[in-house]
Write an enzyme that holds these catalytic residues in place. Structure first.
Site, mmCIF file in Angstrom:
data_model
loop_
_atom_site.group_PDB
_atom_site.id
_atom_site.type_symbol
_atom_site.label_atom_id
_atom_site.label_comp_id
_atom_site.label_asym_id
_atom_site.label_seq_id
_atom_site.Cartn_x
_atom_site.Cartn_y
_atom_site.Cartn_z
ATOM 1 N N HIS A 161 -0.508 -8.445 2.761
ATOM 2 C CA HIS A 161 -1.103 -8.497 3.496
ATOM 3 C C HIS A 161 -2.127 -7.947 4.913
ATOM 4 O O HIS A 161 -2.417 -8.902 6.461
ATOM 5 C CB HIS A 161 0.548 -8.104 4.572
ATOM 6 C CG HIS A 161 0.432 -6.473 5.200
ATOM 7 N ND1 HIS A 161 0.092 -6.190 6.162
ATOM 8 C CD2 HIS A 161 0.839 -5.393 4.476
ATOM 9 C CE1 HIS A 161 0.644 -4.778 6.704
ATOM 10 N NE2 HIS A 161 1.128 -4.536 5.408
ATOM 11 N N ASN A 192 -8.445 3.449 8.047
ATOM 12 C CA ASN A 192 -7.424 2.491 8.575
ATOM 13 C C ASN A 192 -7.885 2.835 10.935
ATOM 14 O O ASN A 192 -7.609 1.443 11.433
ATOM 15 C CB ASN A 192 -6.362 2.234 8.615
ATOM 16 C CG ASN A 192 -5.470 4.090 8.967
ATOM 17 O OD1 ASN A 192 -6.394 4.088 7.415
ATOM 18 N ND2 ASN A 192 -4.179 4.042 9.876
ATOM 19 N N GLN A 241 -6.995 -0.632 3.511
ATOM 20 C CA GLN A 241 -8.975 -1.381 3.938
ATOM 21 C C GLN A 241 -10.085 -1.562 3.671
ATOM 22 O O GLN A 241 -10.979 -2.260 4.454
ATOM 23 C CB GLN A 241 -8.936 -0.307 4.775
ATOM 24 C CG GLN A 241 -8.087 -0.222 6.567
ATOM 25 C CD GLN A 241 -7.536 -1.188 6.975
ATOM 26 O OE1 GLN A 241 -7.861 -1.761 7.278
ATOM 27 N NE2 GLN A 241 -5.957 -1.149 7.488
ATOM 28 N N SER A 272 -3.152 -4.002 -0.464
ATOM 29 C CA SER A 272 -2.019 -4.336 -0.059
ATOM 30 C C SER A 272 -2.570 -6.161 0.165
ATOM 31 O O SER A 272 -3.454 -6.096 0.606
ATOM 32 C CB SER A 272 -1.690 -3.592 1.522
ATOM 33 O OG SER A 272 -0.633 -4.037 1.627
ATOM 34 N N GLY A 324 0.925 -1.344 0.217
ATOM 35 C CA GLY A 324 0.185 0.355 -0.271
ATOM 36 C C GLY A 324 0.218 1.296 0.123
ATOM 37 O O GLY A 324 0.640 2.014 -0.857
ATOM 38 N N SER A 325 1.907 1.130 0.588
ATOM 39 C CA SER A 325 2.476 2.310 0.526
ATOM 40 C C SER A 325 3.506 3.012 -0.621
ATOM 41 O O SER A 325 2.839 3.953 -0.681
ATOM 42 C CB SER A 325 3.867 2.959 2.129
ATOM 43 O OG SER A 325 3.305 2.154 3.065
ATOM 44 N N THR A 347 12.970 -7.858 -11.164
ATOM 45 C CA THR A 347 12.333 -9.740 -11.023
ATOM 46 C C THR A 347 10.281 -9.700 -10.353
ATOM 47 O O THR A 347 10.591 -9.584 -8.716
ATOM 48 C CB THR A 347 13.353 -10.303 -10.491
ATOM 49 O OG1 THR A 347 14.142 -10.552 -11.390
ATOM 50 C CG2 THR A 347 13.004 -12.444 -11.280
ATOM 51 N N CYS A 382 1.885 2.617 13.271
ATOM 52 C CA CYS A 382 2.228 3.581 12.781
ATOM 53 C C CYS A 382 2.452 4.995 14.079
ATOM 54 O O CYS A 382 3.437 5.384 14.024
ATOM 55 C CB CYS A 382 2.633 4.007 11.686
ATOM 56 S SG CYS A 382 1.163 2.980 10.763
HETATM 57 C C1 LIG Z 1 -1.974 -0.860 6.268
HETATM 58 C C2 LIG Z 1 -2.525 0.517 5.070
HETATM 59 C C3 LIG Z 1 -1.521 1.241 4.329
HETATM 60 C C4 LIG Z 1 0.400 0.505 4.152
HETATM 61 O O1 LIG Z 1 -0.064 -1.068 3.365
HETATM 62 P P1 LIG Z 1 1.306 -1.115 3.065
HETATM 63 O O2 LIG Z 1 1.380 -2.804 2.221
HETATM 64 O O3 LIG Z 1 1.700 -1.864 4.579
HETATM 65 O O4 LIG Z 1 2.440 -0.187 3.158
HETATM 66 C C5 LIG Z 1 -1.578 2.225 3.759
HETATM 67 N N1 LIG Z 1 -2.927 2.593 3.585
HETATM 68 C C6 LIG Z 1 -3.965 2.127 4.556
HETATM 69 C C7 LIG Z 1 -5.519 2.403 4.645
HETATM 70 C C8 LIG Z 1 -3.387 0.886 5.186
HETATM 71 O O5 LIG Z 1 -4.107 0.703 6.459
#
Ligand SMILES: *Cc1c(COP(=O)(O)O)cnc(C)c1O
Length: 391
Positions: A202, A152, A180, A200, A72-73, A238, A326
Site C-alpha cells: 500500500h 518514513n 519507503q 509493502s 511491512g509490519s 491460502t 501511528c
Molecule cells: C508503512 C511502513 C511500515 C508498515 O507497513 P504495513 O504494510 O503498513 O504494515 C513499516 N515500515 C515503514 C518504514 C513504513 O513506512
C-alpha cells in the site's frame, strides 16, 4: 466536493488503476485456490508464481527468495523474531537504530524482555546512522543488524551498501526495512549486500494488507505460520491471489518509467521545499538535504503545533501528517525528530507532506499559497510566538 490535495503518501497511497485492473479477474472468474489441482486452481497458482518472479527480477533476487506476507509490519516482525530464534545459539545481540519504524522498534523491545540485548544506534542531525558507531557496536554475540533503507518521517536514506558490507565482513545477517524506499530507489539486493528486506504494497499504489520479504537463500528462518505448504511451508494460509497479482503489477508500473517518474516527483518535492522555506519565516526542513526520498518533505514551524496545522490544512483540502500516522493521535513528539536533536517544542510543530506521481505542480503552488497564512494565524494565537516577539 471541494478540492482535495493528497500529500500523505508515506502513510498510504491510492490504488492505481492498472493495479485494480490486474486484480479484477482474480476476484471474479479466476477465484480458484492456488493449492487445488483442477485448472481453476492452476490459474491462481501460475498467477502467484508469475508475480513472485516479477518482483524477484526487479530486486535482483531469485524467485524462491521472495515470500508474500500481509505487509511491512509482518515482514519486519518475521525477520527480527525469526533471526533471534534461529541464531540464538550464536548470540543474543541485535543492532538497530533509534529512528526505525515502530514495527522494528517495538519488536526489538519485545525481544529485550525475552533476554536479548539491543543496541539502538544514534543518528546525526540529518538522521543518518554513524558507520563507526555501528562497527564499534558489533560484538561476538551480534546476530542481526536491522537498519531501515529510508526513514518514513524525514525521508533520510541510509548508507545501506556500506552497512551491508560491514555486516557481510562480520558474517552477521543484515535486514533492512525498505517499505519507503521501494519504488523510490532502484534496489538490487546483491549490490546493496542485503540479506533480508521488507516491503509493502500500500505504499506503492497496491492494496493494503499485502507485502513481502526477500530472504537470501541460506539464511535460516523459522516458519512464521504453521499449516499448509504455501510460501514454501514458511507462511501457511491460502494465498491472497488478487492482492499478490496487484503487488506485482505495482512493481511493474513503478519500474516501467522509473527515472522519469522519480525525477518528476523530485521536481515537485524541490519546488515545495523551496517555496515553503522561502516564504515562511522560522521554518526548517528536517532530514537530509540531498540524501532523501524523492517524495518526502518534512518541515518544522517554530512556535506552532503540528496537530492544529493539520486541522487547518484539512479545511483547505490538504492532507498531510504530523510525525507518523501511528504516533499522531498521541501528544508525544516523534521519536525520529527527537533523535535528530530537535527540542520537544519544535518536534511538536512538524508537518510531513509526502508526494506521489499523482500530485501536480499546480497543487504544490496551492499548498505553498495556503500554508503561509495558516502558519501566521496559528502563530498569532501562540503565546510562545508573542513571548518571542516581545524579546
Ligand atoms: C508503512 C511502513 C511500515 C508498515 O507497513 P504495513 O504494510 O503498513 O504494515 C513499516 N515500515 C515503514 C518504514 C513504513 O513506512
Amino acid at each position: 466536493m471541494s478540492r482535495q490535495v493528497y500529500m500523505d503518501n508515506a502513510a498510504t497511497t491510492r490504488l492505481s488503476d492498472e493495479v485494480l485492473d490486474s486484480m479484477m479477474p482474480y476476484f471474479k472468474e479466476n477465484y480458484g485456490n492456488a493449492s487445488s489441482i483442477y485448472s481453476l486452481g492452476g490459474i491462481s497458482k501460475v498467477a502467484v508464481e508469475e508475480s513472485r518472479e516479477i518482483i524477484a527480477e526487479k530486486l535482483g533476487a531469485k524467485k524462491k527468495e521472495i515470500f508474500f506476507t500481509s505487509g511491512g509490519s509482518e515482514s519486519d516482525n518475521w525477520a527480527i523474531k525469526g533471526i533471534a530464534e534461529a541464531y540464538k545459539s550464536k548470540g543474543n545481540h541485535i543492532i538497530t537504530s533509534k529512528i526505525e519504524h515502530h514495527a522494528v522498534l517495538h519488536t526489538c523491545e519485545y525481544l529485550e524482555k525475552k533476554g536479548y540485548e539491543v543496541s539502538y544506534l544514534d543518528v546525526d542531525e540529518y538522521g543518518t546512522v554513524d558507520l563507526d558507531q555501528l562497527k564499534s557496536s558489533i560484538r561476538d554475540e551480534t546476530i542481526l543488524i536491522s537498519i531501515m533503507f529510508a526513514n518514513n518521517e524525514i525521508g533520510t536514506i541510509q548508507p545501506i551498501k556500506e552497512i551491508g558490507k560491514i555486516a557481510k565482513e562480520k558474517n552477521i545477517v543484515f535486514h533492512t526495512d525498505a517499505v519507503q524506499a521501494i519504488g523510490n530507489i532502484k534496489i538490487d539486493v546483491n549490490e546493496f549486500n542485503i540479506d533480508m528486506m521488507s516491503f509493502s504494497g500500500h505504499k506503492i499504489h497496491a492494496q493494503k494488507g499485502i507485502g513481502g520479504i526477500y530472504i537470501r537463500s541460506g539464511i535460516r528462518i523459522p516458519n512464521l505460520i504453521h499449516g499448509g505448504g504455501q510460501e514454501r511451508g514458511k507462511r501457511a494460509g491460502t494465498e491472497n491471489v488478487a492482492a499478490i497479482v496487484g503487488l506485482a503489477k505495482a512493481f511493474e508500473v513503478a519500474y516501467e518509467n522509473f527515472d522519469e517518474r522519480t525525477n518528476y516527483i523530485k521536481g515537485l518535492r524541490d519546488k515545495l521545499i523551496k517555496g515553503v522555506l522561502g516564504s515562511i519565516e522560522d521554518s526548517r526542513l528536517n532530514g537530509h538535504p540531498e540524501n532523501r526520498l524523492v517524495n518526502n518533505t518534512n518541515f518544522c514551524f517554530k512556535y506552532i503545533e503540528g496537530e492544529s496545522l493539520l486541522l487547518m490544512l484539512d479545511m483547505e483540502g490538504i492532507q498531510g501528517s504530523s510525525g507518523s500516522a501511528c504516533t499522531s493521535g498521541s501528544l508525544d513528539p516523534s521519536h525520529v525528530l527527537l533523535s535528530i536533536g530537535l527540542p520537544h517544542e519544535i518536534a511538536h510543530g512538524s508537518l510531513r507532506l509526502s508526494l506521489s506521481e499523482y500530485n501536480t505542480e499546480e497543487e504544490i503552488d496551492y499548498v505553498i499559497e495556503k500554508l503561509k497564512p495558516i502558519v501566521q494565524r496559528l502563530r498569532d494565537m501562540s503565546p510562545l510566538y508573542y513571548r518571542a516577539q516581545g524579546e
